[in-house]
Design an enzyme around this catalytic site. Structure first.
Site, PDB file in Angstrom:
ATOM      1  N   HIS A   1      -9.402   1.215   5.157  1.00 16.02           N
ATOM      2  CA  HIS A   1      -8.113   1.389   5.844  1.00 16.02           C
ATOM      3  C   HIS A   1      -8.313   2.346   7.017  1.00 16.02           C
ATOM      4  O   HIS A   1      -9.108   3.292   6.920  1.00 16.02           O
ATOM      5  CB  HIS A   1      -7.065   1.940   4.867  1.00 16.02           C
ATOM      6  CG  HIS A   1      -5.680   1.883   5.424  1.00 16.02           C
ATOM      7  ND1 HIS A   1      -5.224   2.808   6.338  1.00 16.02           N
ATOM      8  CD2 HIS A   1      -4.666   1.006   5.226  1.00 16.02           C
ATOM      9  CE1 HIS A   1      -3.978   2.488   6.675  1.00 16.02           C
ATOM     10  NE2 HIS A   1      -3.613   1.409   6.009  1.00 16.02           N
TER      11      HIS A   1
ATOM     12  N   GLY B   1       3.089   2.274  10.785  1.00 14.39           N
ATOM     13  CA  GLY B   1       4.090   3.329  10.638  1.00 14.39           C
ATOM     14  C   GLY B   1       4.852   3.652  11.900  1.00 14.39           C
ATOM     15  O   GLY B   1       5.536   4.678  11.969  1.00 14.39           O
TER      16      GLY B   1
ATOM     17  N   ASN C   1       0.871  -1.180   0.000  1.00 14.20           N
ATOM     18  CA  ASN C   1       0.000   0.000   0.000  1.00 14.20           C
ATOM     19  C   ASN C   1       0.905   1.226   0.000  1.00 14.20           C
ATOM     20  O   ASN C   1       1.501   1.558   1.022  1.00 14.20           O
ATOM     21  CB  ASN C   1      -0.890  -0.035   1.252  1.00 14.20           C
ATOM     22  CG  ASN C   1      -1.726   1.225   1.403  1.00 14.20           C
ATOM     23  OD1 ASN C   1      -1.782   2.062   0.502  1.00 14.20           O
ATOM     24  ND2 ASN C   1      -2.370   1.365   2.550  1.00 14.20           N
ATOM     25  N   TRP C   2       0.998   1.866  -1.161  1.00 14.89           N
ATOM     26  CA  TRP C   2       1.902   3.023  -1.278  1.00 14.89           C
ATOM     27  C   TRP C   2       1.330   4.257  -0.572  1.00 14.89           C
ATOM     28  O   TRP C   2       2.033   5.252  -0.427  1.00 14.89           O
ATOM     29  CB  TRP C   2       2.158   3.349  -2.750  1.00 14.89           C
ATOM     30  CG  TRP C   2       2.971   2.321  -3.485  1.00 14.89           C
ATOM     31  CD1 TRP C   2       3.358   1.081  -3.032  1.00 14.89           C
ATOM     32  CD2 TRP C   2       3.516   2.446  -4.811  1.00 14.89           C
ATOM     33  NE1 TRP C   2       4.089   0.444  -3.988  1.00 14.89           N
ATOM     34  CE2 TRP C   2       4.202   1.251  -5.095  1.00 14.89           C
ATOM     35  CE3 TRP C   2       3.459   3.447  -5.786  1.00 14.89           C
ATOM     36  CZ2 TRP C   2       4.852   1.036  -6.322  1.00 14.89           C
ATOM     37  CZ3 TRP C   2       4.108   3.226  -7.002  1.00 14.89           C
ATOM     38  CH2 TRP C   2       4.799   2.032  -7.255  1.00 14.89           C
ATOM     39  N   LYS C   3       0.062   4.212  -0.218  1.00 16.13           N
ATOM     40  CA  LYS C   3      -0.606   5.371   0.390  1.00 16.13           C
ATOM     41  C   LYS C   3      -0.431   6.592  -0.528  1.00 16.13           C
ATOM     42  O   LYS C   3      -0.407   6.423  -1.740  1.00 16.13           O
ATOM     43  CB  LYS C   3      -0.087   5.600   1.819  1.00 16.13           C
ATOM     44  CG  LYS C   3      -0.168   4.300   2.647  1.00 16.13           C
ATOM     45  CD  LYS C   3       0.077   4.486   4.107  1.00 16.13           C
ATOM     46  CE  LYS C   3      -0.043   3.131   4.812  1.00 16.13           C
ATOM     47  NZ  LYS C   3       0.037   3.239   6.260  1.00 16.13           N
TER      48      LYS C   3
ATOM     49  N   GLU D   1      -6.662   4.740   7.998  1.00 18.36           N
ATOM     50  CA  GLU D   1      -6.426   6.147   7.653  1.00 18.36           C
ATOM     51  C   GLU D   1      -7.646   6.747   6.965  1.00 18.36           C
ATOM     52  O   GLU D   1      -7.942   7.930   7.135  1.00 18.36           O
ATOM     53  CB  GLU D   1      -5.160   6.248   6.779  1.00 18.36           C
ATOM     54  CG  GLU D   1      -3.916   6.012   7.632  1.00 18.36           C
ATOM     55  CD  GLU D   1      -2.738   5.408   6.894  1.00 18.36           C
ATOM     56  OE1 GLU D   1      -2.708   5.435   5.654  1.00 18.36           O
ATOM     57  OE2 GLU D   1      -1.831   4.899   7.586  1.00 18.36           O
TER      58      GLU D   1
ATOM     59  N   SER E   1       3.848  -2.149  10.262  1.00 18.79           N
ATOM     60  CA  SER E   1       5.302  -2.223  10.486  1.00 18.79           C
ATOM     61  C   SER E   1       5.907  -3.565  10.073  1.00 18.79           C
ATOM     62  O   SER E   1       6.828  -4.053  10.729  1.00 18.79           O
ATOM     63  CB  SER E   1       5.633  -1.898  11.949  1.00 18.79           C
ATOM     64  OG  SER E   1       5.273  -0.555  12.239  1.00 18.79           O
TER      65      SER E   1
ATOM     66  N   GLY F   1       3.007  -1.110   4.235  1.00 23.35           N
ATOM     67  CA  GLY F   1       3.003   0.306   3.901  1.00 23.35           C
ATOM     68  C   GLY F   1       4.389   0.769   3.522  1.00 23.35           C
ATOM     69  O   GLY F   1       4.863   0.574   2.403  1.00 23.35           O
ATOM     70  N   GLY F   2       5.091   1.375   4.483  1.00 22.43           N
ATOM     71  CA  GLY F   2       6.385   2.008   4.223  1.00 22.43           C
ATOM     72  C   GLY F   2       7.375   1.141   3.465  1.00 22.43           C
ATOM     73  O   GLY F   2       8.033   1.608   2.525  1.00 22.43           O
TER      74      GLY F   2
ATOM     75  N   GLU G   1      -5.015  -4.777  10.717  1.00 21.98           N
ATOM     76  CA  GLU G   1      -3.961  -3.773  10.905  1.00 21.98           C
ATOM     77  C   GLU G   1      -4.224  -3.020  12.209  1.00 21.98           C
ATOM     78  O   GLU G   1      -5.024  -2.069  12.230  1.00 21.98           O
ATOM     79  CB  GLU G   1      -3.976  -2.761   9.749  1.00 21.98           C
ATOM     80  CG  GLU G   1      -3.701  -3.364   8.396  1.00 21.98           C
ATOM     81  CD  GLU G   1      -3.125  -2.339   7.418  1.00 21.98           C
ATOM     82  OE1 GLU G   1      -2.024  -2.576   6.927  1.00 21.98           O
ATOM     83  OE2 GLU G   1      -3.769  -1.298   7.189  1.00 21.98           O
TER      84      GLU G   1
HETATM   85  P1  13P Z   1       3.344   0.403   7.597  1.00 20.16           P
HETATM   86  O1  13P Z   1       3.823  -0.898   6.965  1.00 20.16           O
HETATM   87  O2  13P Z   1       4.058   1.594   7.097  1.00 20.16           O
HETATM   88  O3  13P Z   1       3.293   0.288   9.084  1.00 20.16           O
HETATM   89  O4  13P Z   1       1.826   0.609   7.104  1.00 20.16           O
HETATM   90  C1  13P Z   1       0.927  -0.435   7.224  1.00 20.16           C
HETATM   91  C2  13P Z   1      -0.316  -0.089   6.489  1.00 20.16           C
HETATM   92  O5  13P Z   1      -1.067   0.776   6.899  1.00 20.16           O
HETATM   93  C3  13P Z   1      -0.586  -0.801   5.232  1.00 20.16           C
HETATM   94  O6  13P Z   1      -1.881  -0.572   4.793  1.00 20.16           O
END
Ligand code: 13P
Length: 244
Positions: free
Chosen positions: A93, A166, A8-10, A95, A205, A226-227, A160
């Site tokens: 998600h 993050g 997920n590149w966000k 977010e 993470s 994510g990251g 999640e």
């Molecule tokens: P991180 O891997 O950066 O913690 O993000 C997880 C996430 O929200 C994937 O959707």
């Protein structure tokens, strides 16, 4: 069940970065035993789908509207994602739940729209740190599943924990296994035998250094990253830790 490693590149990535990540992924993914999915921002879906065409790596969106079309300025329908080259879409998600006030009912409506357009929905659930400290994580996740998944749901669930996103912090392996077993039980009770075959991803993470331990847990059907998905080598490192 083959595991699914989804990135997920966000809200990250311009044209140049998209090529810089997707190009190496295309080559590095050869011979991997797991399924791979990349979810770039909507502006890059078509471009990333072009780069990855024929590689077996799937492309997904990060959200869609619940309606098929109409007067919804700035929104994107499930059919538009599919038209751009997506086969999956992340929905609910944390977010989006936080930034856009998405309720379980909204997530369920979007899930139905995604399925109707032929996309595989990845429905996200997860407790906050306050929920976890109070010991109500199962109640919170159970309520999110009850409200977000439509009857007959066929797709992917992503667990999640909000406090692990993050932050570099993850739940203990025992806590991840417990939650995935709980979610499996909810899916089986709601969906019958079909619920036993759905993938439940862990997200929060995930890195190359912790992926083998997390991906080795029972009922973990892959990862939502994510990251670390913004770096092709890190993403591939996680994928190499996945089960075929
Ligand atoms: P991180 O891997 O950066 O913690 O993000 C997880 C996430 O929200 C994937 O959707």
């Amino acid at each position: 069940m083959r595991q699914l490693i989804a990135g997920n590149w966000k809200m990250n990535g311009l044209t140049e970065q998209a090529a810089g990540i997707a190009g190496p992924l295309r080559h590095g993914a050869e011979g991997l035993g797991c399924d791979l999915l990349v979810c770039p921002p909507a502006t890059l879906i078509a471009r990333v789908a072009d780069i990855l065409a024929g590689s077996g790596i799937a492309v997904g969106g990060q959200d869609c509207h619940a309606k098929a079309s109409g007067a919804h300025t700035g929104d994107i329908s499930a059919a538009m994602l599919r038209d751009a080259g997506a086969s999956h879409v992340i929905l609910g998600h944390s977010e989006r739940r936080a930034d856009h006030g998405e309720s379980d009912a909204v997530v369920q409506a979007k899930t139905l729209a995604a399925i109707a357009a032929g996309l595989t929905p990845i429905v996200c659930v997860g407790e906050t740190e306050a929920d976890r400290v109070a010991g109500r994580q199962n109640a919170v996740v159970g309520a999110q599943l009850a409200g977000s998944l439509p009857d007959g749901f066929a797709g992917v669930v992503a667990y999640e924990p909000v406090w692990a996103i993050g932050t570099g912090r993850t739940p203990t392996e025992a806590d991840v296994a417990d939650m995935h077993a709980f979610i499996r039980g909810v899916l089986a009770a709601r969906l019958g035998p079909a619920g036993s075959g759905l993938r439940i991803l862990y997200g929060g993470s995930v890195k190359p250094s912790n992926a083998a331990a997390l991906m080795g847990l029972p009922d973990v059907g892959g990862a939502l990253v994510g990251g670390a998905s913004l770096n092709a080598e890190d993403f591939l490192g996680i994928a190499r830790a996945a089960r075929a």
